[in-house]
Design a protein around this motif. Sequence first.
Motif: not given
Length: 181
Positions: A55-59, A82, A84-85, A156, A165, A167-168
């Motif tokens: 699961i990718l979280k991007v900031n 990035v 990986n959660v 992305n 994912g 990003s903001n």
Amino acid sequence: SLAAGGTVKFVLRGKVKTAIADGTAFTPTATLKPVELLTGVTVAGPKLTVLKRPILKVNKAVEDTTGKQLFPGDVLRYSVTVANVGNAPATQLKITDDLSGVALTDVQVGAGGVLAGKLVTWSIPTLAAGQVVTVTLEGKVGLGVPAGGKLVNQANASSAEGAAGASNSAEITVDYPTLAV
């Protein structure tokens, strides 16, 4: 104590062992046994399936490297992080940053990045579960950006497993003073 005919709600939390294979289905059960009785009642929860996925979280963040008023020609530093959660590795990770709508010139891409036109791409073979990676780029604010103009951008990330994912939106305002003559 619970009165005759009364009800009570139980919430059970558990953790699936990491050795259980992806796609394994199971039905969780619990046995409730009052102290006064010799036998208990077994209740079953809904059928569950183990999913091992990245699961990718991007900031994305932007920084004015001068730390003062932002003028055209000043250098901005963008960083994309990035994480990986998920509970499985993300392979063939691609981080992309499309700069086509951003008034930047003289773009310099950080380690491992490739600039093709206005698209920056970083390729990372594997991002393990729980691992974080940060990539960077720098560019100068375009000369045609007016005072009060905003530079807004998003990045992305995607992997071979289908994890993706966005990003903001990283936003910065050009804030130099203007003189009326």
